[in-house]
Design an enzyme around this catalytic site. Structure first.
Site, mmCIF file in Angstrom:
data_model
loop_
_atom_site.group_PDB
_atom_site.id
_atom_site.type_symbol
_atom_site.label_atom_id
_atom_site.label_comp_id
_atom_site.label_asym_id
_atom_site.label_seq_id
_atom_site.Cartn_x
_atom_site.Cartn_y
_atom_site.Cartn_z
ATOM 1 N N GLU A 241 -6.796 -17.635 5.294
ATOM 2 C CA GLU A 241 -5.997 -17.258 6.450
ATOM 3 C C GLU A 241 -6.799 -16.301 7.316
ATOM 4 O OE1 GLU A 241 -2.113 -15.846 5.418
ATOM 5 O OE2 GLU A 241 -1.962 -17.182 3.697
ATOM 6 N N ASP A 260 0.560 -14.002 -4.901
ATOM 7 C CA ASP A 260 1.141 -14.626 -3.722
ATOM 8 C C ASP A 260 0.806 -16.099 -3.618
ATOM 9 O OD1 ASP A 260 2.653 -14.482 -1.312
ATOM 10 O OD2 ASP A 260 0.799 -14.486 -0.154
ATOM 11 N N HIS A 265 1.085 -22.208 -4.837
ATOM 12 C CA HIS A 265 0.420 -23.152 -3.939
ATOM 13 C C HIS A 265 -0.813 -23.796 -4.564
ATOM 14 C CE1 HIS A 265 3.211 -21.786 -1.089
ATOM 15 N NE2 HIS A 265 2.518 -20.836 -0.516
#
Length: 515
Positions: A241, A260, A265
């Site tokens: 990101e 996170d 994911h």
């Protein structure tokens, strides 16, 4: 009173795809409906479903939130969010149709009167819109409310499925903050609801390219035969990101990059990439194969965590034009924080297909570019025939599955440069979803909501999948908590992460694909 036309009258979308049936009568109840998730993603997804004629006329939305907004103001907010998300091509009649079916309970989640209002409101919606008592509950709230909401739903009888009606609950990650909390959450959720009623979703699974991994592998005869240790050298998975923590400083500083992104994911991408073909198209068979992959990943022991894991934190930097602050200078972040914003790790999948093939996973904030991709790097041929004196070795073949920002697949290989000499150059064949299919405006939630409303659990996570994901990283968390996590490397914001992450692959004579 203005009569709102039916969906059949207002929808100008294409007919549903072959084999895709419209949803049956139902109400979606959104806890935390006034939040950003609803206006930015959930309602645009419902608009797209309505535009595609996949929502029924017997449909309504109930909201439950503690807010200063009243029902009319909430409808205005949702309509505004739709126009912003869809753009100028938004059909005003579909917008009107959708927001006109919104009802709102303005109350605290723990208020008995609020729950009574919800019960009464759902009864009216069933009567007015003929929704048959079918309810999909969506917990668009902070994780602390997941269990209390589901427990209260059970106590109120709202999860009861007598008379042929269905009741389902969507919970979106995070599912706990470590293995023990995930086990506790699953155990307590299952005292209130059956596994079949719980839809633990990951919004990554709504992305077309993520789901296309299965189709790419199992619907193409040329790829599946080489999808194994004999032909594949290693696999890279990246979630990068360019943004920092933005307004999530408090949450992120207590969570970090590992918690996170990795157990959900990236582990999900790992399972899809490495799974075996299913014995049938059932959700159970599909999820069973994913669990087998995750259970084949040996945990990284605490003693090896510093050798197999790199963690970093961004310092101040620049994107070329604008100065970027250090993580510790971000709003709501502890000025002496040791929370990681970058993590890279090397893991194995110890089964017959993947023995000896390393999987490298990394995720990071404040990278040079935003990119989510899976890279399959193939082995070099056993003999380099086309190499002149002094020429560089041919580059390895790579299959790159790009999930964001642009969804697509490319195959990198060697080709001959025109001319009399035998000289090779790295080229690629590229497939882009938007160029080929022309789809846009998808939020990624359309499929997840649709599947939950029709009762297809193929894309959601079962309890054992959640726990298997946490089991992969628990030893790393334990090592860090015990002060044995190795150095917290600094990297400048706007770069490709710490040099130590490159060394993780360089020790194996490999390197990350340039973002």
């Amino acid at each position: 009173m203005t009569l709102v036309p039916s969906l059949l009258e207002v929808s100008n979308g294409a007919e549903p795809q072959h084999g895709t049936r419209p949803v049956g009568p139902c109400v979606i109840i959104i806890f935390g409906i006034t939040g950003d998730l609803t206006s930015r993603l959930l309602f645009p997804a419902l608009y797209n479903l309505a535009s595609s004629k996949l929502l029924p006329e017997e449909f309504a939305v109930a909201g439950f939130a503690s807010s200063d907004l009243n029902e009319a103001q909430l409808r205005d907010k949702l309509a505004m969010g739709l126009r912003r998300a869809i753009g100028p091509e938004a059909n005003p009649r579909i917008v009107e149709w959708l927001v006109s079916r919104v009802r709102f309970v303005q109350s605290d989640f723990q208020s008995p009167s609020g729950w009574q209002q919800l019960n009464d409101g759902l009864a009216r919606l069933d009567r007015d819109f003929h929704t048959a008592g079918n309810y999909l509950f969506y917990t668009a709230t902070a994780p602390d409310f997941f269990l209390p909401i589901v427990t209260r739903l059970a106590r109120e009888g709202l999860l009861s499925e007598e008379g042929g009606r269905w009741r389902r609950v969507i919970i979106e990650k995070p599912f706990g903050h470590d293995l023990e909390s995930a086990r506790t959450l699953n155990r307590e959720l299952l005292t209130a609801a059956r596994e079949e009623q719980l839809y633990r979703i990951d919004h990554y699974f709504g992305k077309e390219t993520v789901r296309n991994i299965m189709v790419f592998r199992f619907a193409n005869g040329i790829f599946e035969p080489i999808w194994n240790r004999r032909y594949i050298d290693h696999v890279q998975m990246t979630v990068a990101e360019s943004l920092g923590v933005e307004q999530r400083g408090t949450y992120y500083d207590h969570t970090g990059a590992l918690r996170d992104m990795i157990p959900n994911h990236l582990v999900q991408l790992l399972a899809l990439t490495a799974m075996e073909p299913t014995s049938s198209s059932s959700a159970t068979s599909f999820r069973n194969e994913q669990v087998k992959v995750l259970e084949s990943v040996p945990p990284i022991c605490q003693e090896d965590s510093s050798a197999c894991v790199v963690r970093g934190q961004y310092s101040e930097g620049t994107d070329g034009h604008v100065a970027l602050p250090a993580y510790r200078s971000e709003r709501l972040v502890n000025s002496s924080s040791i929370t990681e914003t970058h993590v890279a790790l090397k893991i194995a999948v110890d089964n017959w297909r993947w023995a000896g093939v390393p999987f490298y996973l990394r995720t990071s904030k404040r990278m040079r570019k935003r990119c989510t991709e899976v890279v399959i790097q193939f082995r070099n041929p056993p003999l380099t025939l086309f190499r002149s004196n002094g020429a560089a070795l041919p580059q390895p073949n790579r299959l790159v599955i790009t999930i964001q920002p642009a969804e697509g697949i490319s195959l990198e290989f060697e080709a001959k440069v025109p001319g009399p000499a035998i000289e090779t150059r790295h080229v690629d064949m590229h497939f882009d979803y938007r160029d080929y299919f022309g789809f846009e405006n998808s939020t990624g939630y359309e499929t997840l909501l649709y599947d939950a409303m029709v009762g297809d659990s193929s894309l959601d996570k079962r309890a054992d999948m959640i726990e298997a994901g946490w089991a992969i990283v628990q030893a790393i968390l334990d090592a860090w908590a015990a002060g044995r996590g190795g150095e917290l490397y600094k990297y400048s914001a706007g770069t490709n992460g710490p040099a130590a992450a490159e060394q993780l692959l360089a020790r194996d004579d490999r390197h990350w694909r340039e973002i």
